[in-house]
Structures are given as structure tokens and as C-alpha cells.
Design a protein around this motif. Structure first.
Motif, PDB file in Angstrom:
ATOM      1  N   MET A  75      78.060  51.512  28.503  1.00  0.00           N
ATOM      2  CA  MET A  75      77.436  51.611  27.184  1.00  0.00           C
ATOM      3  C   MET A  75      77.707  52.983  26.560  1.00  0.00           C
ATOM      4  SD  MET A  75      75.988  49.992  24.797  1.00  0.00           S
ATOM      5  CE  MET A  75      75.665  48.496  25.703  1.00  0.00           C
ATOM      6  N   GLU A  76      77.606  54.035  27.355  1.00  0.00           N
ATOM      7  CA  GLU A  76      77.911  55.371  26.851  1.00  0.00           C
ATOM      8  C   GLU A  76      79.374  55.455  26.408  1.00  0.00           C
ATOM      9  OE1 GLU A  76      77.985  60.046  28.270  1.00  0.00           O
ATOM     10  OE2 GLU A  76      76.693  58.634  29.341  1.00  0.00           O
ATOM     11  N   GLN A  77      80.261  54.866  27.174  1.00  0.00           N
ATOM     12  CA  GLN A  77      81.676  54.859  26.805  1.00  0.00           C
ATOM     13  C   GLN A  77      81.899  54.100  25.502  1.00  0.00           C
ATOM     14  OE1 GLN A  77      84.184  53.560  30.072  1.00  0.00           O
ATOM     15  NE2 GLN A  77      82.975  54.739  31.534  1.00  0.00           N
ATOM     16  N   LEU A  78      81.193  52.988  25.337  1.00  0.00           N
ATOM     17  CA  LEU A  78      81.312  52.206  24.118  1.00  0.00           C
ATOM     18  C   LEU A  78      80.805  52.997  22.912  1.00  0.00           C
ATOM     19  CD1 LEU A  78      80.830  48.538  23.492  1.00  0.00           C
ATOM     20  CD2 LEU A  78      79.445  50.092  22.147  1.00  0.00           C
ATOM     21  N   ILE A  79      79.665  53.675  23.062  1.00  0.00           N
ATOM     22  CA  ILE A  79      79.131  54.505  21.980  1.00  0.00           C
ATOM     23  C   ILE A  79      80.151  55.577  21.614  1.00  0.00           C
ATOM     24  CG2 ILE A  79      77.355  56.193  21.342  1.00  0.00           C
ATOM     25  CD1 ILE A  79      75.405  54.590  23.164  1.00  0.00           C
ATOM     26  N   ARG A  80      80.690  56.250  22.619  1.00  0.00           N
ATOM     27  CA  ARG A  80      81.656  57.327  22.379  1.00  0.00           C
ATOM     28  C   ARG A  80      82.883  56.812  21.626  1.00  0.00           C
ATOM     29  NH1 ARG A  80      81.731  62.144  23.974  1.00  0.00           N
ATOM     30  NH2 ARG A  80      80.193  61.776  25.611  1.00  0.00           N
ATOM     31  N   LYS A  81      83.442  55.702  22.082  1.00  0.00           N
ATOM     32  CA  LYS A  81      84.657  55.166  21.447  1.00  0.00           C
ATOM     33  C   LYS A  81      84.361  54.688  20.033  1.00  0.00           C
ATOM     34  CE  LYS A  81      88.423  51.841  21.935  1.00  0.00           C
ATOM     35  NZ  LYS A  81      89.000  52.364  20.737  1.00  0.00           N
ATOM     36  N   THR A  82      83.287  53.948  19.837  1.00  0.00           N
ATOM     37  CA  THR A  82      82.961  53.387  18.532  1.00  0.00           C
ATOM     38  C   THR A  82      82.679  54.486  17.512  1.00  0.00           C
ATOM     39  OG1 THR A  82      82.048  51.431  19.627  1.00  0.00           O
ATOM     40  CG2 THR A  82      81.440  51.765  17.337  1.00  0.00           C
ATOM     41  N   VAL A  83      81.863  55.464  17.889  1.00  0.00           N
ATOM     42  CA  VAL A  83      81.525  56.568  16.977  1.00  0.00           C
ATOM     43  C   VAL A  83      82.772  57.414  16.708  1.00  0.00           C
ATOM     44  CG1 VAL A  83      80.173  58.694  16.739  1.00  0.00           C
ATOM     45  CG2 VAL A  83      79.070  56.591  17.549  1.00  0.00           C
ATOM     46  N   SER A  84      83.560  57.686  17.742  1.00  0.00           N
ATOM     47  CA  SER A  84      84.776  58.497  17.569  1.00  0.00           C
ATOM     48  C   SER A  84      85.780  57.810  16.657  1.00  0.00           C
ATOM     49  CB  SER A  84      85.427  58.776  18.922  1.00  0.00           C
ATOM     50  OG  SER A  84      84.621  59.618  19.695  1.00  0.00           O
ATOM     51  N   ASP A  85      86.007  56.523  16.874  1.00  0.00           N
ATOM     52  CA  ASP A  85      86.974  55.783  16.064  1.00  0.00           C
ATOM     53  C   ASP A  85      86.547  55.704  14.598  1.00  0.00           C
ATOM     54  OD1 ASP A  85      88.442  55.378  18.373  1.00  0.00           O
ATOM     55  OD2 ASP A  85      87.980  53.230  18.534  1.00  0.00           O
ATOM     56  N   THR A  86      85.244  55.606  14.367  1.00  0.00           N
ATOM     57  CA  THR A  86      84.743  55.429  13.005  1.00  0.00           C
ATOM     58  C   THR A  86      84.578  56.734  12.250  1.00  0.00           C
ATOM     59  OG1 THR A  86      83.566  53.438  13.715  1.00  0.00           O
ATOM     60  CG2 THR A  86      82.861  54.430  11.630  1.00  0.00           C
ATOM     61  N   PHE A  87      84.011  57.749  12.893  1.00  0.00           N
ATOM     62  CA  PHE A  87      83.647  58.979  12.175  1.00  0.00           C
ATOM     63  C   PHE A  87      84.564  60.165  12.454  1.00  0.00           C
ATOM     64  CE2 PHE A  87      79.676  56.550  12.486  1.00  0.00           C
ATOM     65  CZ  PHE A  87      79.385  56.435  11.138  1.00  0.00           C
ATOM     66  N   ARG A 122      73.312  58.664   6.978  1.00  0.00           N
ATOM     67  CA  ARG A 122      74.137  58.925   8.166  1.00  0.00           C
ATOM     68  C   ARG A 122      73.623  58.121   9.361  1.00  0.00           C
ATOM     69  NH1 ARG A 122      74.229  65.539   7.663  1.00  0.00           N
ATOM     70  NH2 ARG A 122      75.098  65.583   5.563  1.00  0.00           N
ATOM     71  N   GLN A 123      72.312  58.178   9.571  1.00  0.00           N
ATOM     72  CA  GLN A 123      71.728  57.473  10.710  1.00  0.00           C
ATOM     73  C   GLN A 123      71.860  55.962  10.553  1.00  0.00           C
ATOM     74  OE1 GLN A 123      67.851  59.045  11.635  1.00  0.00           O
ATOM     75  NE2 GLN A 123      68.654  61.096  11.940  1.00  0.00           N
ATOM     76  N   ARG A 124      71.642  55.484   9.353  1.00  0.00           N
ATOM     77  CA  ARG A 124      71.794  54.039   9.113  1.00  0.00           C
ATOM     78  C   ARG A 124      73.216  53.580   9.402  1.00  0.00           C
ATOM     79  NH1 ARG A 124      68.274  53.495   3.567  1.00  0.00           N
ATOM     80  NH2 ARG A 124      66.244  53.321   4.585  1.00  0.00           N
ATOM     81  N   SER A 125      74.198  54.410   9.078  1.00  0.00           N
ATOM     82  CA  SER A 125      75.587  54.017   9.336  1.00  0.00           C
ATOM     83  C   SER A 125      75.852  53.912  10.837  1.00  0.00           C
ATOM     84  CB  SER A 125      76.566  54.973   8.655  1.00  0.00           C
ATOM     85  OG  SER A 125      76.488  56.270   9.192  1.00  0.00           O
ATOM     86  N   ILE A 126      75.239  54.772  11.627  1.00  0.00           N
ATOM     87  CA  ILE A 126      75.427  54.694  13.082  1.00  0.00           C
ATOM     88  C   ILE A 126      74.669  53.490  13.649  1.00  0.00           C
ATOM     89  CG2 ILE A 126      74.957  55.852  15.284  1.00  0.00           C
ATOM     90  CD1 ILE A 126      75.608  58.494  13.801  1.00  0.00           C
ATOM     91  N   TYR A 127      73.449  53.261  13.171  1.00  0.00           N
ATOM     92  CA  TYR A 127      72.704  52.076  13.617  1.00  0.00           C
ATOM     93  C   TYR A 127      73.465  50.794  13.269  1.00  0.00           C
ATOM     94  CZ  TYR A 127      68.503  54.771  14.767  1.00  0.00           C
ATOM     95  OH  TYR A 127      67.617  55.643  15.327  1.00  0.00           O
ATOM     96  N   ALA A 128      74.050  50.733  12.067  1.00  0.00           N
ATOM     97  CA  ALA A 128      74.817  49.549  11.669  1.00  0.00           C
ATOM     98  C   ALA A 128      76.032  49.370  12.578  1.00  0.00           C
ATOM     99  CB  ALA A 128      75.249  49.670  10.212  1.00  0.00           C
TER     100      ALA A 128
END
Length: 122
Positions: A12-24, A71-77
Motif C-alpha cells: 500500500m505504501e508503494q502504491l501511494i508513492r507511485k500514484t502520488v509521484s506519477d500524478t504530482f 490539494r488534499q481533495r486531489s490526493i483523496y480523489a
């Protein structure tokens, strides 16, 4: 000599890292798994996952012109699916800053003008 080592980030941590990194495309990304602090909560009683609570700091130019709530809403989405899954992300604590805001926050504690001035020696 001990062979124990700290386990690496879970899926899950890896998924958060990849998803946030790829998007932002953050210049700073800190993810801390705080799930162990919440194991005793009633909502966590029957959950076997060790990846339910995270503290995430994201520093990205992509946040320029956005309010902290936007900003927070974009990460939650972005992580909506993972947060809806049973036994998955239960809570995210988010700090979202632009690089300029992050730099200012690092400097501010050192230049805190609220401190009492030292008394002059006679």
C-alpha cells in the motif's frame, strides 16, 4: 551479529508513492506508516492489514494556485479506490505544500520573532 532489519515499504505504501509521484511529480515525498499507533482502536480490531494509517507530506509545484483543501481533495480523489476497500487505507494525514512554502516552513522556526530577547548584561 543480528540479521533483523526494518521491513521495507509494504504494497500500500508503494502504491501511494507511485500514484502520488506519477500524478504530482513531487520534489519531496515523505510517507510514514503510522498503523501501529492505531491497532487498539475499535475500528481496527478485526483488521489484519498493517497498512491502514499514513502520514504523507507532498511538496509539489503542481499545488501552486490551489488552496490546502483543494490539494488534499486531489490526493483523496487519487486514492479513493484504496480508501474504499475494506482493510485498506483507513486514514491519511496530509501535508501539502509548494516548494516555496516548504522552504519557508523550514526557515520559519529558525527565525521565530516571538522568542523573548536575551536580557542585556549590565
Amino acid at each position: 551479529m543480528s540479521t533483523h532489519s526494518k521491513p521495507g515499504p509494504g504494497p500500500m505504501e508503494q502504491l501511494i508513492r507511485k500514484t502520488v509521484s506519477d500524478t504530482f511529480k513531487p520534489t519531496e515525498l515523505l510517507i510514514v506508516n503510522e498503523s501501529y499507533k492505531h491497532r487498539h482502536h475499535a475500528a481496527m480490531r478485526d483488521v489484519s492489514s498493517t497498512e491502514t494509517h499514513f502520514r504523507v507530506t507532498v511538496v509539489a509545484e503542481a499545488f501552486s494556485g490551489q488552496s490546502p483543501i483543494q490539494r488534499q481533495r486531489s490526493i483523496y480523489a487519487l486514492l479513493k479506490k484504496e480508501m474504499a476497500m475494506e482493510g485498506s487505507i483507513h486514514a491519511l494525514t496530509l501535508v501539502t505544500k509548494t516548494p516555496k512554502e516548504y522552504e519557508a516552513a523550514l526557515v520559519a522556526p529558525m527565525s521565530d520573532s516571538r522568542q523573548e530577547p536575551a536580557e542585556a548584561m549590565p
